[in-house]
Design a protein around this motif. Structure first.
Motif, PDB file in Angstrom:
ATOM      1  N   ASP A 266      18.766  13.030 -34.224  1.00 50.08           N
ATOM      2  CA  ASP A 266      20.186  13.380 -34.105  1.00 50.08           C
ATOM      3  C   ASP A 266      20.689  14.184 -35.304  1.00 50.08           C
ATOM      4  N   ASP A 267      20.310  13.736 -36.499  1.00 51.09           N
ATOM      5  CA  ASP A 267      20.772  14.413 -37.709  1.00 51.09           C
ATOM      6  C   ASP A 267      19.720  15.331 -38.333  1.00 51.09           C
ATOM      7  N   MET A 268      18.454  15.047 -38.052  1.00 47.29           N
ATOM      8  CA  MET A 268      17.367  15.847 -38.614  1.00 47.29           C
ATOM      9  C   MET A 268      16.157  15.766 -37.687  1.00 47.29           C
ATOM     10  N   SER A 269      15.618  16.906 -37.314  1.00 47.68           N
ATOM     11  CA  SER A 269      14.386  16.932 -36.532  1.00 47.68           C
ATOM     12  C   SER A 269      13.188  16.844 -37.476  1.00 47.68           C
ATOM     13  N   VAL A 270      12.128  16.153 -37.036  1.00 45.07           N
ATOM     14  CA  VAL A 270      10.932  15.979 -37.862  1.00 45.07           C
ATOM     15  C   VAL A 270       9.690  16.183 -37.005  1.00 45.07           C
ATOM     16  N   VAL A 271       8.746  16.973 -37.517  1.00 45.97           N
ATOM     17  CA  VAL A 271       7.422  17.127 -36.890  1.00 45.97           C
ATOM     18  C   VAL A 271       6.379  16.959 -37.991  1.00 45.97           C
ATOM     19  N   CYS A 272       5.127  16.698 -37.593  1.00 43.15           N
ATOM     20  CA  CYS A 272       4.118  16.483 -38.634  1.00 43.15           C
ATOM     21  C   CYS A 272       2.715  16.796 -38.139  1.00 43.15           C
ATOM     22  N   PHE A 273       1.814  16.924 -39.099  1.00 37.98           N
ATOM     23  CA  PHE A 273       0.389  17.046 -38.819  1.00 37.98           C
ATOM     24  C   PHE A 273      -0.204  15.648 -38.693  1.00 37.98           C
ATOM     25  N   ASP A 274      -1.117  15.461 -37.751  1.00 41.00           N
ATOM     26  CA  ASP A 274      -1.849  14.209 -37.491  1.00 41.00           C
ATOM     27  C   ASP A 274      -0.986  13.187 -36.770  1.00 41.00           C
ATOM     28  N   ASP A 275      -1.622  12.524 -35.807  1.00 39.30           N
ATOM     29  CA  ASP A 275      -0.927  11.521 -35.012  1.00 39.30           C
ATOM     30  C   ASP A 275      -0.972  10.173 -35.727  1.00 39.30           C
ATOM     31  N   LEU A 276      -0.359   9.166 -35.103  1.00 35.94           N
ATOM     32  CA  LEU A 276      -0.263   7.840 -35.709  1.00 35.94           C
ATOM     33  C   LEU A 276      -1.108   6.797 -35.001  1.00 35.94           C
ATOM     34  N   GLY A 277      -2.104   7.225 -34.237  1.00 36.73           N
ATOM     35  CA  GLY A 277      -3.005   6.272 -33.592  1.00 36.73           C
ATOM     36  C   GLY A 277      -2.298   5.379 -32.600  1.00 36.73           C
ATOM     37  N   LEU A 278      -2.568   4.074 -32.687  1.00 36.81           N
ATOM     38  CA  LEU A 278      -1.999   3.113 -31.744  1.00 36.81           C
ATOM     39  C   LEU A 278      -0.485   3.071 -31.812  1.00 36.81           C
ATOM     40  N   ALA A 279       0.081   3.386 -32.975  1.00 31.19           N
ATOM     41  CA  ALA A 279       1.540   3.383 -33.104  1.00 31.19           C
ATOM     42  C   ALA A 279       2.173   4.380 -32.136  1.00 31.19           C
ATOM     43  N   SER A 280       1.500   5.512 -31.931  1.00 28.81           N
ATOM     44  CA  SER A 280       2.032   6.514 -31.006  1.00 28.81           C
ATOM     45  C   SER A 280       1.919   6.050 -29.555  1.00 28.81           C
ATOM     46  N   ALA A 281       0.876   5.262 -29.266  1.00 31.24           N
ATOM     47  CA  ALA A 281       0.721   4.744 -27.908  1.00 31.24           C
ATOM     48  C   ALA A 281       1.819   3.727 -27.589  1.00 31.24           C
ATOM     49  N   LEU A 282       2.182   2.935 -28.600  1.00 28.63           N
ATOM     50  CA  LEU A 282       3.198   1.913 -28.388  1.00 28.63           C
ATOM     51  C   LEU A 282       4.606   2.493 -28.423  1.00 28.63           C
ATOM     52  N   ASN A 283       4.807   3.504 -29.288  1.00 25.27           N
ATOM     53  CA  ASN A 283       6.128   4.106 -29.428  1.00 25.27           C
ATOM     54  C   ASN A 283       5.974   5.613 -29.600  1.00 25.27           C
ATOM     55  N   PRO A 284       5.750   6.335 -28.510  1.00 30.93           N
ATOM     56  CA  PRO A 284       5.546   7.790 -28.617  1.00 30.93           C
ATOM     57  C   PRO A 284       6.819   8.497 -29.053  1.00 30.93           C
ATOM     58  N   PHE A 285       6.866   8.849 -30.336  1.00 32.42           N
ATOM     59  CA  PHE A 285       8.096   9.376 -30.919  1.00 32.42           C
ATOM     60  C   PHE A 285       7.868  10.708 -31.641  1.00 32.42           C
ATOM     61  N   LEU A 286       6.924  10.736 -32.555  1.00 28.75           N
ATOM     62  CA  LEU A 286       6.724  11.914 -33.396  1.00 28.75           C
ATOM     63  C   LEU A 286       6.057  13.065 -32.653  1.00 28.75           C
TER      64      LEU A 286
END
Length: 336
Positions: A266-286
């Protein structure tokens, strides 16, 4: 204690034949080999690995030295290396440098004092050159993972940091962002340099001026200077989006933003290199440029064992593995 002579007596063969079966050497009929193995199983015989290594001049142990096992990228990479090593008859001796040159040197000293057949090595940075030269001076088979080091010639498995960074920044540009900050790793790390190049290339291709004030340097493990992030946010013309050069930097940035009452996206968009493993499967956000981490470890291990076993005598090879842009919800269109 069961010896090869006990095996030989029960299998009705010579001790030399038993030794050849254990070491997988010499010409022995399949029937004899199977008979000896069956007796070994019946007597629960375990070969003496130290004695075998002295005879064969091999331990079938490989050292894997990475920079941060808590990073899901390296966790998955290590699994790829271990699975391939096990399939090919090798075991791993693990080390974690924590992006620290002194700790890396301690591990290199240990590697040289331990009987290992080769090293899979993710360097801390350009300062790793002295450690790598030490390994090469002792003719240690070596494969570099994820990062290259100037002056070091070795088989190297890299990701396409420049292209992945360019695509992430272009994604933010497509959402209307023009003030895009880069939170990068140290400049003495090859991946950080390449991601910086990709960032600048994306801006140039889209006629967006490069502003050094929007670039923040940190340790890859975390943003250690909250004041620097605060200064970034309080520029006269602050960023509306952040490209973090790895997943831990992204997490640190999001935590820092939340500490200042700002929400993503909402206030700042964020993108990054490399995924977060299981964290992304549980909460696909980044939104990420995901690298094939398992393939890094698996291919690097295959190349290393090829060197160890003499199947590769060519000049050092380098492969660049592509990343995949995965768009999720951490970046949103710029509000008008």
């Amino acid at each position: 204690m069961i010896t090869i002579y006990d095996i030989a007596k029960k299998a009705n063969v010579s001790a030399m034949t038993v030794s050849r079966v254990i070491n997988n050497s010499g010409k022995i009929s399949d029937a004899t080999r199977q008979r000896v193995k069956q007796v070994m199983e019946e007597l629960h015989y375990v070969p003496n690995s130290n004695a075998r290594s002295l005879v064969l001049q091999k331990t079938h142990i490989i050292s894997l030295l990475i920079t941060d096992i808590t990073n899901p990228f390296y966790t998955t990479l290590a699994r790829g290396a271990e699975d391939t090593a096990k399939r090919l008859g090798y075991k791993l001796l693990f080390g974690n440098s924590d992006e620290n040159y002194a700790k890396e040197k301690d591990y290199v000293d240990m590697i040289l004092s331990t009987r290992v057949d080769g090293v899979l090595f993710a360097p801390t940075g350009d300062g790793s050159a002295a450690h790598l030269q030490q390994l090469q001076k002792h003719n240690m088979p070596l494969v570099l993972l994820d990062r290259e080091v100037p002056g070091i010639q070795a088989d190297t498995v890299l990701g396409d940091s420049k292209e992945g960074a360019r695509r992430l920044v272009e994604h933010l540009l497509s959402l209307g962002h023009r003030r895009i900050a880069l939170i990068n790793g140290s400049e003495d790390v090859s991946t950080a340099r390449q991601r910086h190049v990709g960032y600048k290339e994306a801006l140039k291709l889209n006629d967006v001026p490069y502003d050094e004030a929007l670039v923040l340097y940190a340790n890859y493990r975390e943003i250690q200077n909250e004041t620097a992030l605060s200064q970034l946010l309080h520029l006269p013309d602050p960023p509306t989006a952040i490209f973090a050069a790895n997943n831990f930097l992204a997490i640190g940035a999001i935590q820092g933003l939340r500490a200042q009452g700002l929400q993503v996206p909402d206030d700042m968009s964020v993108v990054c290199f490399d995924d977060l493993g299981l964290a992304s499967a549980l909460n696909p956000f980044l939104t990420v440029a995901a690298q094939p981490a398992y393939q890094f470890g698996s291919l690097g291990m295959q190349w290393l064992i090829d060197r160890i076993e003499g199947r590769s005598q060519d000049e050092p090879r380098t492969i660049i593995l592509p990343s995949e842009l995965i768009v999720r919800s951490s970046a949103a269109k710029l509000k008008s």
